[in-house]
Write a protein that holds these residues in place. Structure first.
Motif, short mmCIF file in Angstrom:
data_model
loop_
_atom_site.label_atom_id
_atom_site.label_comp_id
_atom_site.label_asym_id
_atom_site.label_seq_id
_atom_site.Cartn_x
_atom_site.Cartn_y
_atom_site.Cartn_z
N TRP A 1 0.82 -1.22 0.00
CA TRP A 1 0.00 0.00 0.00
C TRP A 1 0.85 1.26 0.00
CZ3 TRP A 1 -3.18 1.48 4.92
CH2 TRP A 1 -2.34 1.58 6.03
N GLU A 2 2.09 1.20 0.46
CA GLU A 2 2.94 2.38 0.38
C GLU A 2 3.12 2.80 -1.08
OE1 GLU A 2 6.62 1.85 2.39
OE2 GLU A 2 5.74 2.06 4.39
N SER A 3 3.49 1.83 -1.93
CA SER A 3 3.65 2.14 -3.35
C SER A 3 2.32 2.58 -3.96
CB SER A 3 4.21 0.93 -4.10
OG SER A 3 5.52 0.63 -3.66
N GLY A 4 1.22 1.95 -3.52
CA GLY A 4 -0.10 2.31 -4.04
C GLY A 4 -0.49 3.73 -3.67
N ILE A 5 -0.24 4.11 -2.42
CA ILE A 5 -0.56 5.47 -1.99
C ILE A 5 0.27 6.48 -2.76
CG2 ILE A 5 -0.40 7.09 -0.04
CD1 ILE A 5 -0.97 4.60 1.78
N LEU A 6 1.56 6.22 -2.88
CA LEU A 6 2.45 7.17 -3.56
C LEU A 6 2.08 7.31 -5.03
CD1 LEU A 6 5.85 6.17 -1.92
CD2 LEU A 6 4.49 8.22 -1.45
N ALA A 7 1.75 6.20 -5.68
CA ALA A 7 1.36 6.27 -7.10
C ALA A 7 0.07 7.06 -7.26
CB ALA A 7 1.21 4.86 -7.67
N ALA A 8 -0.89 6.85 -6.35
CA ALA A 8 -2.16 7.56 -6.43
C ALA A 8 -1.98 9.06 -6.19
CB ALA A 8 -3.15 6.99 -5.41
N MET A 9 -1.06 9.41 -5.31
CA MET A 9 -0.87 10.81 -4.95
C MET A 9 0.01 11.57 -5.94
SD MET A 9 -2.66 11.58 -2.33
CE MET A 9 -1.89 13.17 -1.94
N GLN A 10 0.78 10.88 -6.76
CA GLN A 10 1.72 11.59 -7.63
C GLN A 10 1.04 12.57 -8.58
OE1 GLN A 10 5.09 11.57 -7.24
NE2 GLN A 10 4.79 13.32 -8.59
N PRO A 11 -0.05 12.21 -9.27
CA PRO A 11 -0.71 13.21 -10.13
C PRO A 11 -1.24 14.41 -9.33
CG PRO A 11 -1.46 10.99 -10.65
CD PRO A 11 -0.68 10.88 -9.38
#
Length: 242
Positions: free
Chosen positions: A27-37
């Motif tokens: 979920w760390e990678s998932g959160i960061l990917a979601a937040m990048q845009p």
């Protein structure tokens, strides 16, 4: 506490339960990917550890209040992150984490570990702070048959609360001492697990970012020690002798 080859592993357990997000799902990678845009749209300069810390603070604060469905927790968490990181969220951005969660992927070792445990005849279960419909999408990515799933939606309680663990004992049909619970978060899982007399395994998942699931006020060094500690699911497979 680390795995010692000379130390006996778990015994007399009937079910292995897992926290999902942070233990099986990255979920760390998932959160960061979601937040990048979002970060790019608002021209923010935020390090990954700052984004994850903002998530942990906001989510823990929301879950500490009266029960709300996890979709609403994620919306309010996003709003809290926006305040923490210093931007005004646009209306369509409030669904960012809700829409992203079903796409979060397992850690590289998760599927092989679950398959090995299932092949050895272990009953596998989930105890997760999530809504049932959100977990249904994640369940398909795990590729194993689960003995049972207990969610915050069913218990109307988020870990580390007692009600979700008490429901798990009832649904799984096991006494607390016959449950082996594996999780990354000390705060949400290991501390309440030990409080209930559950055998606990810390899946360390050391990303170098700390325990994203920890409440900001909790020092992991002061938390109850798990019974065993492993770096990943391959370590868990070795620990139980699957």
């Amino acid at each position: 506490m680390t795995t010692d080859p000379a130390r006996p592993g778990p015994r007399d357990f009937e079910v292995i339960s897992f926290d999902c997000y942070g233990t099986l799902i990255d979920w760390e990678s998932g959160i960061l990917a979601a937040m990048q845009p979002v970060i790019s749209r608002h021209d923010l300069v935020s390090r990954p550890d700052e984004i994850l810390a903002a998530y942990a603070r906001a989510e823990s604060a929301v879950e500490a209040g009266p029960y709300k469905p996890y979709r609403e927790v994620l919306r309010r968490t996003f709003a809290g992150m926006a305040k923490d990181l210093g931007f005004a969220p646009q209306a369509d951005e409030l669904e960012t984490l809700v829409e992203a969660l079903p796409r979060w992927e397992p850690f590289p070792d998760t599927l092989a570990g679950l398959r090995a445990l299932a092949a050895a005849g272990h009953k596998l279960a989930i105890i997760s702070n999530v809504d049932d419909d959100l977990f249904a999408a994640t369940a398909r990515t795990l590729e194993v048959e689960l003995h049972a799933v207990v969610t915050a939606a069913q218990a109307r309680c988020y870990k580390p609360g007692d009600a979700i663990f008490e429901r798990a004992f009832e649904v799984f049909g096991v006494a607390p001492g016959r449950l082996l619970h594996a999780a990354q978060s000390r705060y949400h899982d290991l501390v309440p697990g030990r409080r209930h007399g559950v055998q606990t395994v810390h899946v360390v998942r050391d990303s170098g970012r700390g325990d994203v699931g920890a409440a900001p006020s909790v020092d992991p060094l002061d938390a109850a020690e798990p019974d065993w500690s492993v770096p990943d699911l391959a370590g868990l497979v070795a620990l139980v002798g699957a």
